[in-house]
Motif scaffolding. Structure first.
Motif, PDB file in Angstrom:
ATOM      1  N   UNK A   1       0.826  -1.209   0.000  1.00 35.82           N
ATOM      2  CA  UNK A   1       0.000   0.000   0.000  1.00 35.82           C
ATOM      3  C   UNK A   1       0.864   1.265   0.000  1.00 35.82           C
ATOM      4  N   UNK A   2       1.764   1.320   0.974  1.00 36.86           N
ATOM      5  CA  UNK A   2       2.677   2.459   1.028  1.00 36.86           C
ATOM      6  C   UNK A   2       4.103   1.923   1.052  1.00 36.86           C
ATOM      7  N   UNK A   3       4.920   2.393   0.120  1.00 33.73           N
ATOM      8  CA  UNK A   3       6.323   1.998   0.126  1.00 33.73           C
ATOM      9  C   UNK A   3       7.171   3.252   0.175  1.00 33.73           C
ATOM     10  N   UNK A   4       8.046   3.291   1.143  1.00 35.09           N
ATOM     11  CA  UNK A   4       8.931   4.435   1.286  1.00 35.09           C
ATOM     12  C   UNK A   4      10.342   3.907   1.123  1.00 35.09           C
ATOM     13  N   UNK A   5      11.060   4.473   0.164  1.00 31.37           N
ATOM     14  CA  UNK A   5      12.366   3.924  -0.143  1.00 31.37           C
ATOM     15  C   UNK A   5      13.452   4.998  -0.064  1.00 31.37           C
ATOM     16  N   UNK A   6      14.306   4.855   0.909  1.00 29.56           N
ATOM     17  CA  UNK A   6      15.457   5.771   1.102  1.00 29.56           C
ATOM     18  C   UNK A   6      15.064   7.238   0.969  1.00 29.56           C
ATOM     19  N   UNK A   7      13.994   7.579   1.597  1.00 25.81           N
ATOM     20  CA  UNK A   7      13.465   8.944   1.522  1.00 25.81           C
ATOM     21  C   UNK A   7      14.392   9.907   2.262  1.00 25.81           C
ATOM     22  N   UNK A   8      14.687  11.021   1.609  1.00 24.72           N
ATOM     23  CA  UNK A   8      15.623  11.969   2.192  1.00 24.72           C
ATOM     24  C   UNK A   8      15.135  13.391   1.955  1.00 24.72           C
ATOM     25  N   UNK A   9      15.276  14.238   2.937  1.00 26.95           N
ATOM     26  CA  UNK A   9      14.888  15.635   2.753  1.00 26.95           C
ATOM     27  C   UNK A   9      15.923  16.546   3.382  1.00 26.95           C
ATOM     28  N   UNK A  10      16.442  17.409   2.549  1.00 27.50           N
ATOM     29  CA  UNK A  10      17.386  18.412   3.053  1.00 27.50           C
ATOM     30  C   UNK A  10      16.750  19.784   2.911  1.00 27.50           C
ATOM     31  N   UNK A  11      16.916  20.602   3.916  1.00 29.05           N
ATOM     32  CA  UNK A  11      16.434  21.980   3.839  1.00 29.05           C
ATOM     33  C   UNK A  11      17.630  22.902   3.723  1.00 29.05           C
ATOM     34  N   UNK A  12      17.430  23.982   2.999  1.00 26.79           N
ATOM     35  CA  UNK A  12      18.464  25.027   2.994  1.00 26.79           C
ATOM     36  C   UNK A  12      18.014  26.086   3.975  1.00 26.79           C
ATOM     37  N   UNK A  13      18.864  26.357   4.908  1.00 26.55           N
ATOM     38  CA  UNK A  13      18.514  27.372   5.885  1.00 26.55           C
ATOM     39  C   UNK A  13      19.470  28.537   5.684  1.00 26.55           C
TER      40      UNK A  13
END
Ligand SMILES: Nc1ncnc2c1ncn2[C@@H]1O[C@H](COP(=O)(O)OP(=O)(O)OP(=O)(O)O)[C@@H](O)[C@H]1O
Ligand SMILES: [Mg+2]
Lengths: 334, 272
Positions: A1-13
């Motif tokens: 149903x839900x597959x999350x694969x190596x999810x990455x989030x970078x923010x620029x501050x």
């Protein structure tokens, strides 16, 4: 149903040096800094499952939810929900999901609640008869009747949260994302909300992902938890699994007439235990000892205690999940 | 199309409800506008009485009065809050709530604002048009009302509103992408006011400048509808200016889509 694969989030501050000089400098040459909020997280959720998503403040839970709901685009990795990629074709994707961010409302501030639902009915193309049935049901579990004629801006927090949850369920979504749905609510309202979630999940096989800081939510609703800390997944499994993996903690409580029992007993020194394996709390003549039963057997602690001081009442119990989590969060993960 | 209408119609309704809540705001807004309308009138009255010419750049004093009243009416019809609302929603993150609904972001704004404006516009347009006609009749002694002009005027106003709406949305997104140029909103209003002929009729400007200004989108906002109502544009000229309006609607519509996409990307790296 839900597959999350190596999810990455970078923010620029953008970082600004303090003072006027810093302000002027950042005006011409803004310095930015990379913040990794979510670090290559993978997990999957089955249809009809309720997944509890936990972690300390700033762990990255809301960021994951925002990526799963198509609000934020991942820096790397992917997530697939019901075969769809949230950021592609946003409009058709969001039709299938329900979202509640406990911190803010998705209702029109100035509209009476009833009208808001009318608007949502058209947006989601809910047929008249199923809309009526749905409203009757939501009315019953979430008790909307008493404030359904009031404008949203006049609702109390608990009323607004109930209204928001009803709004997210109106179109019978396949997947429900709840980011802190019980924040700031009283016990009764919390209970109603949990009941509603459970009912929907049981009768409609709705898949639910929920983040919370109230572990009772998790204990009552989900069999499985994913824990993240500093953007990294630190645990994925059942609550029972969490208890066996980290739950060798026991709590020994006894009442004693000895005034400085803790000092007399000196568990750490006697059993040569580290700080993480034992801690003692004294409250009046009640002493609480939390210890790791893998490091020192329960029987040893018991006999040592009984021999050393006079005890009027004694008990040993399993640490509850809250205790385990407190330890995990406190250690800055595992 | 019909389905689309059904989806967005509730937003019109939502907009109407908002007006009911903020009626006082609206009354103050209208008072402010009316005041500036009077100020403009007195300035022109002074200009005309000090000069010795009957007509200036094709405008007699009575025509100038009509012009001022019509500018006022047109100004309120095409006024759009887009720039401000978009900026606010992005800043406080409530834009997220629109993103998780299966609707077009810009369209929800448009219909909500239409709901906001429709009842009040209808309420003020009729008396204003009657005022204009009474003034014109009193001055010339004959009734000059022309139903066709009125219809063309309303049509042109509708186009002008769409230009204004999408232009303001674009402005809001731009302000977000290049960070808070908030004073820019004030400045924009002054500049747009001037370029659109709200302060001085564009025909008062020197030849080349007038040509340039007439082509710019701002003339398509207030000036074109007013000229149409006053009967100054006819035949091929009329078609040309309406065509130009259509062009600017499409231009800003396209641009707003593009800027929305850029903003979403931006939002997504900066966070809400
Ligand atoms: N828009 C943003 N820009 C920069 N950094 C951000 C942004 N949004 C979140 N972060 C950072 O990402 C990290 C994760 O934030 P997030 O909101 O996902 O935490 P959370 O797990 O939901 O925490 P909480 O339990 O407090 O709600 C935090 O360190 C936060 O400061
Ligand atoms: Mg959060």
């Amino acid at each position: 149903m839900i597959t999350v694969d190596k999810l990455r989030k970078e923010f620029k501050k953008t970082v600004k040096e303090p003072g006027l000089k810093g302000s002027v400098k950042s005006l011409f040459k803004p310095k930015s800094e990379k913040v990794v909020a979510v670090r290559d997280i993978s997990f999957s959720v089955e249809e009809g499952e309720i997944l509890g998503f936990i972690g300390p403040n700033g762990a990255g839970k809301s960021t994951v939810i925002k990526m799963l709901t198509g609000i934020l685009t991942p820096t790397a990795g992917s997530c697939t929900i019901n075969g769809k990629n949230p950021t592609q074709n946003r409009q058709s994707y969001v039709k299938e999901i329900g979202v509640v961010f406990g911190q803010r409302t998705q209702l029109w501030w100035d509209l009476p609640l009833r009208e808001t639902y009318g608007v949502l009915k058209e947006i989601y193309e809910v047929p008249e008869d199923s809309y009526n049935r749905r409203m009757a049901f939501l009315n019953e579990v979430l008790e909307l009747e008493e404030f359904i004629a009031s404008p949203v801006r006049t609702l109390s927090l608990g009323q607004r949260m109930r209204a928001d949850i009803a709004a997210s369920l109106l179109h019978s979504p396949k997947v429900l994302f709840l980011d802190e749905p019980t924040i700031g609510l009283d016990v009764v309202v919390k209970d109603n909300i949990r009941k509603a979630i459970e009912y929907i999940n049981r009768h409609e096989k709705t898949t639910v992902i929920l983040t919370t800081h109230d572990l009772a939510d998790i204990e009552q609703l989900s069999k499985r938890i994913v824990m993240i800390d500093k953007g990294t997944k630190v645990f994925d499994g059942s609550i029972a699994g969490l208890k066996t993996q980290y739950g060798q903690i026991r709590e020994l409580t006894f009442e004693t007439g000895v005034a400085n029992a803790a000092a007399v007993l000196e568990y750490a020194k006697h059993f040569s235990l580290g700080e993480e394996d034992v801690s003692v709390e004294t409250e009046g003549n009640v002493v609480k000892v939390r210890f790791n039963s893998a490091a020192v057997p329960v029987s040893d602690i018991l006999s040592y205690t009984l021999n050393k001081v006079s005890v009027s009442d004694i008990s040993v119990k399993d640490a509850d999940i809250e205790e385990i989590i407190r330890r995990l969060y406190g250690q800055g993960a595992v | 199309m019909k389905r689309k209408l059904k989806i967005y119609l509730p937003f019109v309704n939502a907009g109407m409800q908002e007006v009911a809540t903020y009626r006082v705001n609206w009354i103050f807004f209208m008072l402010g506008e009316a005041l500036s309308c009077f100020v403009t009138y007195f300035i022109w009255a002074a200009v005309y009485s000090s000069g010795d010419k009957e007509s200036m750049n094709g405008f007699t004093m009575p025509q100038m009065i009509v012009y001022i009243v019509l500018m006022f009416l047109t100004g309120t019809i095409i006024a759009s809050d887009g720039a401000y609302v978009v900026g606010e929603e992005i800043r406080d993150g409530s834009i997220i709530m629109r993103m998780i609904k299966p609707v077009s972001y810009n369209a929800t704004f448009l219909f909500q604002e239409l709901g906001n404006k429709l009842p009040t516009e209808i309420a003020i347009a009729a008396p204003m048009i009657i005022t204009v006609e009474v003034i014109r009749t009193m001055i010339s002694g004959v009734l000059q009302f022309n139903a066709l002009s009125l219809i063309l005027y309303l049509f042109s106003c509708a186009l002008a509103y769409l230009i204004s709406f999408y232009f303001n949305i674009c402005f809001g997104f731009t302000a977000f992408v290049i960070k808070y140029l908030w004073g820019a909103n004030m400045m924009k209003n002054v500049v747009v006011g001037f370029l659109s002929g709200a302060v001085v009729p564009l025909s008062f400007l020197p030849g080349v400048l007038e040509k340039v200004f007439l082509f710019l989108p701002f003339a398509s906002l207030n000036y074109t509808p007013v000229m149409i109502y006053m009967g100054k544009y006819t035949g091929a000229q009329l078609l040309y200016y309406i065509g130009l309006q259509v062009f600017w609607v499409l231009f800003f519509f396209g641009l707003s889509k593009l800027l929305w996409r850029i903003s979403v990307k931006r939002l997504s790296s900066q966070g809400g």
